[in-house]
Design a protein around this motif. Sequence first.
Motif, PDB file in Angstrom:
ATOM      1  N   SER A 138       0.847  -1.181   0.000  1.00  0.00           N
ATOM      2  CA  SER A 138       0.000   0.000   0.000  1.00  0.00           C
ATOM      3  C   SER A 138       0.889   1.239   0.000  1.00  0.00           C
ATOM      4  O   SER A 138       2.030   1.209   0.466  1.00  0.00           O
ATOM      5  CB  SER A 138      -0.884  -0.028   1.257  1.00  0.00           C
ATOM      6  N   ASP A 139       0.347   2.350  -0.489  1.00  0.00           N
ATOM      7  CA  ASP A 139       1.129   3.593  -0.496  1.00  0.00           C
ATOM      8  C   ASP A 139       1.122   4.302   0.852  1.00  0.00           C
ATOM      9  O   ASP A 139       1.848   5.286   1.031  1.00  0.00           O
ATOM     10  CB  ASP A 139       0.606   4.538  -1.576  1.00  0.00           C
ATOM     11  N   LEU A 140       0.340   3.827   1.820  1.00  0.00           N
ATOM     12  CA  LEU A 140       0.312   4.459   3.138  1.00  0.00           C
ATOM     13  C   LEU A 140       1.548   4.045   3.935  1.00  0.00           C
ATOM     14  O   LEU A 140       1.963   2.885   3.914  1.00  0.00           O
ATOM     15  CB  LEU A 140      -0.968   4.078   3.875  1.00  0.00           C
TER      16      LEU A 140
ATOM     17  N   ALA B 205       2.146   0.775   6.080  1.00  0.00           N
ATOM     18  CA  ALA B 205       2.344  -0.465   5.324  1.00  0.00           C
ATOM     19  C   ALA B 205       3.687  -0.445   4.602  1.00  0.00           C
ATOM     20  O   ALA B 205       4.414  -1.444   4.598  1.00  0.00           O
ATOM     21  CB  ALA B 205       1.208  -0.658   4.319  1.00  0.00           C
ATOM     22  N   PHE B 206       4.023   0.686   3.993  1.00  0.00           N
ATOM     23  CA  PHE B 206       5.271   0.758   3.234  1.00  0.00           C
ATOM     24  C   PHE B 206       6.486   0.569   4.138  1.00  0.00           C
ATOM     25  O   PHE B 206       7.448  -0.119   3.764  1.00  0.00           O
ATOM     26  CB  PHE B 206       5.368   2.089   2.496  1.00  0.00           C
ATOM     27  N   ASP B 207       6.462   1.161   5.329  1.00  0.00           N
ATOM     28  CA  ASP B 207       7.596   0.988   6.241  1.00  0.00           C
ATOM     29  C   ASP B 207       7.700  -0.451   6.731  1.00  0.00           C
ATOM     30  O   ASP B 207       8.795  -0.973   6.940  1.00  0.00           O
ATOM     31  CB  ASP B 207       7.474   1.948   7.424  1.00  0.00           C
ATOM     32  N   THR B 208       6.563  -1.107   6.922  1.00  0.00           N
ATOM     33  CA  THR B 208       6.566  -2.526   7.276  1.00  0.00           C
ATOM     34  C   THR B 208       7.169  -3.355   6.143  1.00  0.00           C
ATOM     35  O   THR B 208       8.011  -4.229   6.375  1.00  0.00           O
ATOM     36  CB  THR B 208       5.135  -3.011   7.578  1.00  0.00           C
ATOM     37  N   ALA B 209       6.767  -3.078   4.922  1.00  0.00           N
ATOM     38  CA  ALA B 209       7.311  -3.793   3.762  1.00  0.00           C
ATOM     39  C   ALA B 209       8.791  -3.510   3.575  1.00  0.00           C
ATOM     40  O   ALA B 209       9.563  -4.412   3.201  1.00  0.00           O
ATOM     41  CB  ALA B 209       6.537  -3.394   2.507  1.00  0.00           C
TER      42      ALA B 209
ATOM     43  N   ALA C  45       0.439 -11.142  -8.559  1.00  0.00           N
ATOM     44  CA  ALA C  45       0.757 -12.571  -8.542  1.00  0.00           C
ATOM     45  C   ALA C  45       0.969 -13.110  -9.948  1.00  0.00           C
ATOM     46  O   ALA C  45       1.744 -14.061 -10.146  1.00  0.00           O
ATOM     47  CB  ALA C  45      -0.356 -13.345  -7.842  1.00  0.00           C
ATOM     48  N   ALA C  46       0.301 -12.524 -10.925  1.00  0.00           N
ATOM     49  CA  ALA C  46       0.450 -12.974 -12.312  1.00  0.00           C
ATOM     50  C   ALA C  46       1.865 -12.755 -12.829  1.00  0.00           C
ATOM     51  O   ALA C  46       2.272 -13.386 -13.816  1.00  0.00           O
ATOM     52  CB  ALA C  46      -0.557 -12.247 -13.208  1.00  0.00           C
ATOM     53  N   GLU C  47       2.638 -11.888 -12.181  1.00  0.00           N
ATOM     54  CA  GLU C  47       4.017 -11.631 -12.601  1.00  0.00           C
ATOM     55  C   GLU C  47       5.011 -12.608 -11.988  1.00  0.00           C
ATOM     56  O   GLU C  47       6.196 -12.588 -12.332  1.00  0.00           O
ATOM     57  CB  GLU C  47       4.409 -10.197 -12.238  1.00  0.00           C
ATOM     58  N   LEU C  48       4.552 -13.461 -11.067  1.00  0.00           N
ATOM     59  CA  LEU C  48       5.447 -14.406 -10.406  1.00  0.00           C
ATOM     60  C   LEU C  48       5.810 -15.566 -11.313  1.00  0.00           C
ATOM     61  O   LEU C  48       5.032 -15.955 -12.191  1.00  0.00           O
ATOM     62  CB  LEU C  48       4.775 -14.979  -9.159  1.00  0.00           C
ATOM     63  N   ASP C  49       6.985 -16.143 -11.085  1.00  0.00           N
ATOM     64  CA  ASP C  49       7.305 -17.438 -11.674  1.00  0.00           C
ATOM     65  C   ASP C  49       6.379 -18.484 -11.055  1.00  0.00           C
ATOM     66  O   ASP C  49       5.767 -18.248 -10.001  1.00  0.00           O
ATOM     67  CB  ASP C  49       8.766 -17.797 -11.386  1.00  0.00           C
ATOM     68  N   PRO C  50       6.291 -19.679 -11.657  1.00  0.00           N
ATOM     69  CA  PRO C  50       5.363 -20.697 -11.136  1.00  0.00           C
ATOM     70  C   PRO C  50       5.575 -21.071  -9.677  1.00  0.00           C
ATOM     71  O   PRO C  50       4.631 -21.493  -9.012  1.00  0.00           O
ATOM     72  CB  PRO C  50       5.624 -21.896 -12.061  1.00  0.00           C
ATOM     73  N   ASP C  51       6.800 -20.925  -9.168  1.00  0.00           N
ATOM     74  CA  ASP C  51       7.057 -21.245  -7.764  1.00  0.00           C
ATOM     75  C   ASP C  51       7.386 -19.997  -6.945  1.00  0.00           C
ATOM     76  O   ASP C  51       7.996 -20.084  -5.890  1.00  0.00           O
ATOM     77  CB  ASP C  51       8.202 -22.254  -7.643  1.00  0.00           C
ATOM     78  N   GLY C  52       6.943 -18.829  -7.418  1.00  0.00           N
ATOM     79  CA  GLY C  52       7.292 -17.575  -6.773  1.00  0.00           C
ATOM     80  C   GLY C  52       6.469 -17.275  -5.530  1.00  0.00           C
ATOM     81  O   GLY C  52       5.403 -17.856  -5.307  1.00  0.00           O
ATOM     82  N   LEU C  53       6.993 -16.361  -4.721  1.00  0.00           N
ATOM     83  CA  LEU C  53       6.312 -15.915  -3.505  1.00  0.00           C
ATOM     84  C   LEU C  53       6.209 -14.394  -3.511  1.00  0.00           C
ATOM     85  O   LEU C  53       7.219 -13.690  -3.592  1.00  0.00           O
ATOM     86  CB  LEU C  53       7.081 -16.377  -2.262  1.00  0.00           C
ATOM     87  N   LEU C  54       4.989 -13.908  -3.422  1.00  0.00           N
ATOM     88  CA  LEU C  54       4.702 -12.478  -3.349  1.00  0.00           C
ATOM     89  C   LEU C  54       4.322 -12.121  -1.925  1.00  0.00           C
ATOM     90  O   LEU C  54       3.490 -12.793  -1.317  1.00  0.00           O
ATOM     91  CB  LEU C  54       3.543 -12.144  -4.298  1.00  0.00           C
ATOM     92  N   VAL C  55       4.921 -11.055  -1.388  1.00  0.00           N
ATOM     93  CA  VAL C  55       4.494 -10.514  -0.101  1.00  0.00           C
ATOM     94  C   VAL C  55       3.765  -9.204  -0.357  1.00  0.00           C
ATOM     95  O   VAL C  55       4.308  -8.293  -0.985  1.00  0.00           O
ATOM     96  CB  VAL C  55       5.678 -10.302   0.860  1.00  0.00           C
ATOM     97  N   VAL C  56       2.535  -9.125   0.121  1.00  0.00           N
ATOM     98  CA  VAL C  56       1.691  -7.939  -0.015  1.00  0.00           C
ATOM     99  C   VAL C  56       1.558  -7.300   1.362  1.00  0.00           C
ATOM    100  O   VAL C  56       1.029  -7.924   2.286  1.00  0.00           O
ATOM    101  CB  VAL C  56       0.297  -8.331  -0.551  1.00  0.00           C
ATOM    102  N   ALA C  57       2.040  -6.082   1.522  1.00  0.00           N
ATOM    103  CA  ALA C  57       1.905  -5.360   2.788  1.00  0.00           C
ATOM    104  C   ALA C  57       0.710  -4.422   2.684  1.00  0.00           C
ATOM    105  O   ALA C  57       0.692  -3.514   1.856  1.00  0.00           O
ATOM    106  CB  ALA C  57       3.176  -4.573   3.104  1.00  0.00           C
ATOM    107  N   SER C  58      -0.275  -4.659   3.531  1.00  0.00           N
ATOM    108  CA  SER C  58      -1.517  -3.900   3.432  1.00  0.00           C
ATOM    109  C   SER C  58      -2.095  -3.691   4.830  1.00  0.00           C
ATOM    110  O   SER C  58      -1.350  -3.500   5.781  1.00  0.00           O
ATOM    111  CB  SER C  58      -2.484  -4.619   2.490  1.00  0.00           C
ATOM    112  N   HIS C  59      -3.414  -3.733   4.938  1.00  0.00           N
ATOM    113  CA  HIS C  59      -4.112  -3.304   6.145  1.00  0.00           C
ATOM    114  C   HIS C  59      -5.154  -4.348   6.537  1.00  0.00           C
ATOM    115  O   HIS C  59      -5.576  -5.164   5.703  1.00  0.00           O
ATOM    116  CB  HIS C  59      -4.774  -1.952   5.894  1.00  0.00           C
TER     117      HIS C  59
END
Length: 210
Positions: A55-57, A60-64, A131-145
């Motif tokens: 998130s741009d807030l 969340a950004f500092d956590t990420a 997630a669509a940009e990940l490789d088949p075994d990729g891991l995305l971390v989403v920092a949000s609320h």
Amino acid sequence: MSRRVVCLRHGQTLWNAEHRFQGHSDISLDETGIAQAARAASLLASLRPSMIVSSDLRRAFDTASALGRLAGLDVAVDKDLRERGGGEWEGLTRQEISAGWPLEYAAWDAPGGEHVFDVAERVSSSIRRWAAELDPDGLLVVASHGAAIRLGVARLLGLPEELWSALGGLGNCSWSVLEEGRRGWRLLEHNAGTLPEPIQSDDSPEATQP
């Protein structure tokens, strides 16, 4: 091999501690929140994420960013991962809200705020897009609320709106883990603070048979 997404709620802020509705208000992490973000980063970095988006807030950004520094990754920013807008309630405590808007409080529907469906749609769409940009075994971390993650995950899982409340909230710097299966996304863990473990069970085609 399957794509996974970790949805990480931000660390504590002063408004969290004071039980104030934050919404789109851009509140910083407090000292406890900074420590929570560091702990979460130390755990999640061991999963070797492929991508981090926030998130741009700033909370969340500092956590990420704490995770990004350990993982050696830049943090992408997506405004669609913002918290649910709170309209006239932002900055107010639950007591102040219930006193001023008793009917709206009962429905948890802030005057001038966002509808839950709109939040669920934008957050789930963002997760799918990244997630669509990940490789088949990729891991995305989403920092949000908290509300944004809960609503987005419910929508991503295809739950009907009347069942969205079945998903509980997330503590500060806790996370939910999603995995892309053959029939869509599934929830592996929710409101977790420990690393996910491989699961073998009788209702899984990958289960170990006796």
